[in-house]
Design a protein around this motif. Structure first.
Motif, short mmCIF file in Angstrom:
data_model
loop_
_atom_site.label_atom_id
_atom_site.label_comp_id
_atom_site.label_asym_id
_atom_site.label_seq_id
_atom_site.Cartn_x
_atom_site.Cartn_y
_atom_site.Cartn_z
N GLU A 2 -33.83 -49.61 2.90
CA GLU A 2 -34.52 -50.25 1.60
C GLU A 2 -33.96 -49.36 0.72
O GLU A 2 -33.87 -48.09 0.58
CB GLU A 2 -36.01 -50.03 1.79
CG GLU A 2 -36.68 -50.57 0.48
CD GLU A 2 -38.24 -50.24 0.82
OE1 GLU A 2 -38.78 -49.88 -0.18
OE2 GLU A 2 -38.83 -50.64 1.81
N LYS A 3 -33.85 -50.03 -0.50
CA LYS A 3 -32.98 -49.24 -1.84
C LYS A 3 -34.04 -48.73 -2.35
O LYS A 3 -35.01 -49.17 -2.81
CB LYS A 3 -32.16 -50.43 -2.60
CG LYS A 3 -31.58 -49.78 -3.81
CD LYS A 3 -30.92 -50.81 -4.71
CE LYS A 3 -30.18 -50.16 -5.82
NZ LYS A 3 -29.42 -51.05 -6.42
N LEU A 4 -33.85 -47.21 -2.83
CA LEU A 4 -34.83 -46.63 -3.32
C LEU A 4 -34.71 -46.85 -4.98
O LEU A 4 -33.82 -46.94 -5.44
CB LEU A 4 -34.75 -45.09 -3.25
CG LEU A 4 -34.96 -44.82 -1.92
CD1 LEU A 4 -34.43 -43.31 -1.76
CD2 LEU A 4 -36.36 -45.00 -1.40
N THR A 5 -35.70 -46.96 -5.74
CA THR A 5 -35.80 -47.18 -7.11
C THR A 5 -36.29 -45.79 -7.66
O THR A 5 -37.21 -45.18 -7.12
CB THR A 5 -36.67 -48.41 -7.55
OG1 THR A 5 -37.74 -48.08 -7.16
CG2 THR A 5 -35.92 -49.69 -7.02
N ARG A 30 -25.51 -46.06 -13.00
CA ARG A 30 -27.06 -46.28 -13.45
C ARG A 30 -28.09 -45.87 -12.47
O ARG A 30 -29.00 -44.99 -12.79
CB ARG A 30 -27.37 -47.86 -13.86
CG ARG A 30 -28.78 -47.93 -14.62
CD ARG A 30 -28.81 -49.44 -15.19
NE ARG A 30 -27.79 -49.86 -15.77
CZ ARG A 30 -27.61 -49.31 -17.21
NH1 ARG A 30 -28.44 -48.59 -17.55
NH2 ARG A 30 -26.58 -50.07 -17.95
N GLU A 31 -27.95 -46.21 -11.11
CA GLU A 31 -28.81 -45.50 -10.21
C GLU A 31 -28.70 -44.24 -10.00
O GLU A 31 -29.55 -43.48 -10.00
CB GLU A 31 -28.26 -46.17 -8.79
CG GLU A 31 -29.05 -45.70 -7.59
CD GLU A 31 -28.80 -46.18 -6.25
OE1 GLU A 31 -29.20 -45.55 -5.40
OE2 GLU A 31 -27.82 -47.30 -6.06
N SER A 34 -30.22 -42.47 -12.94
CA SER A 34 -31.83 -42.42 -13.08
C SER A 34 -32.30 -41.33 -12.12
O SER A 34 -33.26 -40.72 -12.16
CB SER A 34 -32.10 -43.75 -12.44
OG SER A 34 -32.10 -44.71 -13.45
N TYR A 35 -31.56 -41.28 -10.81
CA TYR A 35 -31.96 -40.22 -9.78
C TYR A 35 -31.86 -38.89 -10.16
O TYR A 35 -32.64 -38.00 -10.04
CB TYR A 35 -31.00 -40.29 -8.58
CG TYR A 35 -31.30 -39.20 -7.60
CD1 TYR A 35 -32.33 -39.09 -6.88
CD2 TYR A 35 -30.30 -38.27 -7.48
CE1 TYR A 35 -32.62 -38.15 -6.08
CE2 TYR A 35 -30.41 -37.36 -6.47
CZ TYR A 35 -31.53 -36.91 -5.84
OH TYR A 35 -31.79 -36.10 -4.98
N TRP A 36 -30.65 -38.68 -11.01
CA TRP A 36 -30.39 -37.29 -11.55
C TRP A 36 -31.61 -36.98 -12.69
O TRP A 36 -32.14 -35.70 -12.56
CB TRP A 36 -29.00 -37.13 -12.47
CG TRP A 36 -28.90 -35.91 -13.24
CD1 TRP A 36 -28.36 -34.72 -12.50
CD2 TRP A 36 -28.91 -35.60 -14.49
NE1 TRP A 36 -27.95 -33.86 -13.38
CE2 TRP A 36 -28.27 -34.12 -14.69
CE3 TRP A 36 -29.61 -36.24 -15.58
CZ2 TRP A 36 -28.70 -33.33 -15.77
CZ3 TRP A 36 -29.70 -35.50 -16.71
CH2 TRP A 36 -29.09 -34.25 -16.70
N LEU A 54 -28.63 -38.82 0.25
CA LEU A 54 -29.44 -39.89 1.08
C LEU A 54 -30.45 -40.57 0.02
O LEU A 54 -30.81 -41.52 0.62
CB LEU A 54 -29.91 -39.31 2.40
CG LEU A 54 -29.03 -38.61 3.13
CD1 LEU A 54 -29.68 -38.13 4.42
CD2 LEU A 54 -27.98 -39.74 3.66
N ALA A 55 -30.65 -40.08 -0.82
CA ALA A 55 -31.63 -40.54 -1.86
C ALA A 55 -30.94 -41.99 -2.57
O ALA A 55 -31.60 -42.69 -3.41
CB ALA A 55 -32.16 -39.90 -3.07
#
Length: 186
Positions: A2-5, A30-31, A34-36, A54-55
């Motif tokens: 599942e893709k994390l948001t 963009r992903e 957002s994670y950073w 892995l996130a």
């Protein structure tokens, strides 16, 4: 998987200006941004230990780089180089200093971007014109006649406990240069 948001990036400071990714920015960039932002502490910068690849969705992994930053003189050593980056450069640079493997590195826009990210301690985004690159044409693909496609790169700083930028996390999304291999008839 599942893709994390992660929360949609809004703004973060980049010197005195507001930093914002362009609307036509690649989804992996963009992903990652957002994670950073999600791992960034209230003040300061995240550390390399905060980063968990892995996130991110696996689609982003081949385009990631990690660069160790040495100060005085400013140099960058490749800690990790994704498979698509390796393929693009037609070589593996892990463990090597960029100024040893790229002639006149200090004069390239990459050096300017990385230096700015280190000095400002802030993200940077760049569209890169890919000109005069010899292209690989896979079976079933006709040579392309378009002029200089653009790659996109985001540069995100990590800091040591003392606050100095010691690692850069990059994601470079390269222009497509091949057809979907599942559609090929070999």
């Amino acid at each position: 998987k599942e893709k994390l948001t992660f929360p949609e990036p809004q703004y973060c400071m980049n010197d005195d200006d507001q930093f914002r990714l362009p609307d036509d920015c690649d989804e992996c960039i963009r992903e990652l941004h957002s994670y950073w932002r999600s791992i960034r502490p209230g003040e300061g910068l995240p550390s390399r230990d905060d980063f968990d690849p892995l996130a991110l969705s696996a689609e982003c992994w081949p385009y990631l780089w990690l660069l160790d930053v040495a100060h005085d003189p400013l140099r960058f050593r490749v800690r990790l180089m994704g498979t698509e980056i390796t393929r693009y450069f037609r070589g593996e640079f892990t463990g090597k200093w960029l100024d040893d493997v790229l002639p006149n590195f200090e004069k390239l826009e990459e050096f300017a971007q990385f230096k700015g990210c280190v000095e400002k301690g802030a993200p940077d985004f760049l569209k890169i014109k890919v000109a005069n690159q010899s292209k690989i044409h896979w079976p079933g693909e006709r040579p392309r006649l378009e002029a200089t496609p653009a790659a996109q790169r985001v540069c995100l700083p990590f800091a040591s406990d003392e606050g100095a930028v010691n690692v850069l996390l990059l994601l470079t999304r390269l222009p497509e240069n091949r057809v979907n291999r599942s559609q090929l008839r070999l």
